[in-house]
Write a protein that holds these residues in place. Sequence first.
Motif, mmCIF file in Angstrom:
data_model
loop_
_atom_site.group_PDB
_atom_site.id
_atom_site.type_symbol
_atom_site.label_atom_id
_atom_site.label_comp_id
_atom_site.label_asym_id
_atom_site.label_seq_id
_atom_site.Cartn_x
_atom_site.Cartn_y
_atom_site.Cartn_z
ATOM 1 N N SER A 131 -26.489 35.125 15.581
ATOM 2 C CA SER A 131 -26.610 34.960 17.040
ATOM 3 C C SER A 131 -27.352 36.139 17.671
ATOM 4 O O SER A 131 -27.018 36.583 18.774
ATOM 5 N N VAL A 132 -28.354 36.642 16.974
ATOM 6 C CA VAL A 132 -29.192 37.738 17.473
ATOM 7 C C VAL A 132 -30.647 37.283 17.427
ATOM 8 O O VAL A 132 -31.218 37.101 16.349
ATOM 9 N N ALA A 133 -31.245 37.091 18.591
ATOM 10 C CA ALA A 133 -32.622 36.607 18.667
ATOM 11 C C ALA A 133 -33.566 37.733 19.075
ATOM 12 O O ALA A 133 -33.270 38.510 19.989
ATOM 13 N N VAL A 134 -34.721 37.792 18.394
ATOM 14 C CA VAL A 134 -35.742 38.794 18.703
ATOM 15 C C VAL A 134 -36.823 38.158 19.556
ATOM 16 O O VAL A 134 -37.383 37.124 19.197
ATOM 17 N N ASP A 135 -37.116 38.788 20.689
ATOM 18 C CA ASP A 135 -38.137 38.261 21.597
ATOM 19 C C ASP A 135 -39.504 38.900 21.394
ATOM 20 O O ASP A 135 -40.538 38.245 21.531
ATOM 21 N N GLN A 136 -39.510 40.221 21.075
ATOM 22 C CA GLN A 136 -40.783 40.935 20.986
ATOM 23 C C GLN A 136 -40.755 41.985 19.885
ATOM 24 O O GLN A 136 -39.697 42.531 19.545
ATOM 25 N N ILE A 137 -41.936 42.247 19.369
ATOM 26 C CA ILE A 137 -42.138 43.337 18.413
ATOM 27 C C ILE A 137 -42.991 44.383 19.110
ATOM 28 O O ILE A 137 -44.079 44.065 19.605
ATOM 29 N N ARG A 138 -42.527 45.630 19.144
ATOM 30 C CA ARG A 138 -43.259 46.683 19.837
ATOM 31 C C ARG A 138 -43.431 47.908 18.928
ATOM 32 O O ARG A 138 -42.497 48.685 18.737
ATOM 33 N N PRO A 139 -44.627 48.066 18.329
ATOM 34 C CA PRO A 139 -44.875 49.248 17.500
ATOM 35 C C PRO A 139 -44.856 50.516 18.363
ATOM 36 O O PRO A 139 -45.365 50.514 19.493
ATOM 37 N N GLU A 140 -44.285 51.583 17.818
ATOM 38 C CA GLU A 140 -44.247 52.850 18.532
ATOM 39 C C GLU A 140 -44.292 53.983 17.506
ATOM 40 O O GLU A 140 -43.278 54.303 16.878
ATOM 41 N N GLY A 141 -45.490 54.551 17.332
ATOM 42 C CA GLY A 141 -45.658 55.605 16.336
ATOM 43 C C GLY A 141 -45.418 55.068 14.941
ATOM 44 O O GLY A 141 -46.009 54.068 14.534
ATOM 45 N N ASP A 142 -44.525 55.712 14.188
ATOM 46 C CA ASP A 142 -44.209 55.271 12.836
ATOM 47 C C ASP A 142 -43.094 54.241 12.806
ATOM 48 O O ASP A 142 -42.665 53.820 11.726
ATOM 49 N N HIS A 143 -42.629 53.835 13.963
ATOM 50 C CA HIS A 143 -41.507 52.899 14.033
ATOM 51 C C HIS A 143 -41.939 51.591 14.702
ATOM 52 O O HIS A 143 -43.006 51.500 15.301
ATOM 53 N N ILE A 144 -41.065 50.616 14.594
ATOM 54 C CA ILE A 144 -41.261 49.336 15.267
ATOM 55 C C ILE A 144 -40.001 49.026 16.051
ATOM 56 O O ILE A 144 -38.894 49.005 15.492
ATOM 57 N N ASN A 145 -40.164 48.817 17.339
ATOM 58 C CA ASN A 145 -39.029 48.450 18.192
ATOM 59 C C ASN A 145 -38.944 46.940 18.314
ATOM 60 O O ASN A 145 -39.964 46.259 18.526
ATOM 61 N N LEU A 146 -37.743 46.432 18.193
ATOM 62 C CA LEU A 146 -37.505 45.000 18.370
ATOM 63 C C LEU A 146 -36.758 44.797 19.677
ATOM 64 O O LEU A 146 -35.651 45.329 19.855
ATOM 65 N N ILE A 147 -37.368 44.033 20.590
ATOM 66 C CA ILE A 147 -36.737 43.733 21.866
ATOM 67 C C ILE A 147 -35.943 42.446 21.690
ATOM 68 O O ILE A 147 -36.509 41.381 21.413
ATOM 69 N N LEU A 148 -34.637 42.530 21.814
ATOM 70 C CA LEU A 148 -33.785 41.376 21.614
ATOM 71 C C LEU A 148 -33.695 40.538 22.880
ATOM 72 O O LEU A 148 -34.043 40.978 23.971
ATOM 73 N N GLN A 149 -33.212 39.324 22.702
ATOM 74 C CA GLN A 149 -33.131 38.386 23.820
ATOM 75 C C GLN A 149 -32.221 38.892 24.933
ATOM 76 O O GLN A 149 -32.434 38.594 26.111
ATOM 77 N N ASP A 150 -31.220 39.693 24.573
ATOM 78 C CA ASP A 150 -30.313 40.214 25.596
ATOM 79 C C ASP A 150 -30.835 41.494 26.250
ATOM 80 O O ASP A 150 -30.150 42.116 27.067
ATOM 81 N N GLY A 151 -32.072 41.885 25.880
ATOM 82 C CA GLY A 151 -32.691 43.058 26.481
ATOM 83 C C GLY A 151 -32.476 44.353 25.729
ATOM 84 O O GLY A 151 -33.140 45.363 26.015
ATOM 85 N N SER A 152 -31.584 44.363 24.765
ATOM 86 C CA SER A 152 -31.349 45.573 23.981
ATOM 87 C C SER A 152 -32.497 45.796 22.994
ATOM 88 O O SER A 152 -33.309 44.902 22.739
ATOM 89 N N VAL A 153 -32.557 46.993 22.431
ATOM 90 C CA VAL A 153 -33.661 47.376 21.541
ATOM 91 C C VAL A 153 -33.108 47.892 20.216
ATOM 92 O O VAL A 153 -32.163 48.693 20.188
ATOM 93 N N LEU A 154 -33.701 47.420 19.126
ATOM 94 C CA LEU A 154 -33.386 47.938 17.796
ATOM 95 C C LEU A 154 -34.647 48.592 17.247
ATOM 96 O O LEU A 154 -35.749 48.050 17.388
ATOM 97 N N THR A 155 -34.497 49.729 16.623
ATOM 98 C CA THR A 155 -35.644 50.441 16.049
ATOM 99 C C THR A 155 -35.576 50.396 14.527
ATOM 100 O O THR A 155 -34.514 50.642 13.940
#
Length: 409
Positions: A131-155
């Motif tokens: 029950s965790v949906a990813v809305d966007q992929i956002r590269p940032e330097g050597d990392h990739i941020n995942l913007i989840l549907q609930d607005g939270s961010v996983l790196t």
Amino acid sequence: MRIIVIGGGASGFMAAITAAETFPACRVTILEKSRNVLSKVRISGGGRCNVTHKPADPGVFSKNYPRGAKFVKTLFDAFGPADTVEWFTSRGVALKTEPDGRIFPVSDTSDTVIRCLVENARRAGVDIRTSVAVDQIRPEGDHINLILQDGSVLTADRVLVATGGTPKISGFDWISEHQHPILPPVPSLFTFNTPDNYLRALSGISVPKAVIKIQNSSLKAEGPLLITHWGFSGPVVLRLSAWGAREFAEKDYLFQIRINWTGDVNFDAARNHLIALKNSSPKQQLSAHAQFGIPARLWRAMAENAGITAQLKLADTPHKAINKMAMLVTDHPFDVAGKTTFKEEFVTCGGVSLDSVDPKTMESRLLKGLYFAGEVLDVDGITGGFNFQHAWSTGYAVGRHIGLSLATP
């Protein structure tokens, strides 16, 4: 170091398990947007899970993929069907090969495969989140941020996209915004709807070796054919739907097929056989004596369509009717008007262009640290375990390489 797998399907689990076992220092997480993982594994093969197909040389095996044959051959050299069989059997899943080459668990239930994957993932330390949906992929330097549907961010340090196919190209927007070319998805592996087909009343009848040709096309295939309530199904139809996926979509699923119910008997041979039968058995009723191995009910229905009634003796059967019967047996036309998804399985042709992916590592050529596996790619196979083999092979390739790239500048 953190690795995130987007998608809890076959390729996602194979990648996560392989990565966690190969690189135990990495934290591996699976994110699945629905409430349950491996849902497609559960319903595949009528709930039995067609794990793969009988092993063969990679060059031969890869010919079962209408799109991506060259790409998957490279993958099969590293992890092919024989490796899949070994992988599952070594982890407690006994497998069996059926006469047509399909491989299933001996238990005849997909639960066996699901338990194996989930238990091995947990044993390897994989974190499984549903029950965790990813809305966007956002590269940032050597990392990739995942913007989840609930607005939270996983790196994450590395990300695998293993979300499967989608029926609309808009479903790839979150990938294409990073300049990854997408081939528009269209359905593959579907059955043919023939609304005006007088044989639909014979639903359930099959023939072992039919040849179907597509009118005004080079497409044709041979194999078992099944009559259904809505038209035609069976391996020969599914094979055609895979190879002709884009052509049929362009035709809006309106086209004509020609069926040879015998497989290899041509019109002249069929006609000569029926005339010889008329001469040798003039008192015999043709509709009551099926020929060419055609099921009796199907034979009677075609005979009636040819104007040959049940009471009509061969001696009284005009040559015009015999000619039509020979045509129906060897070159029977039907108008297709639509399609139906094969059982509950949904396979698409299209997805992330293979030109943008390294076939050895499955890493994006356009965005370092991003990987792809499974049906999200523009690869699809015919029915029989080939799509699952692609999932296992791409997942394994990712798992073996995704940790290596962490140490590579």
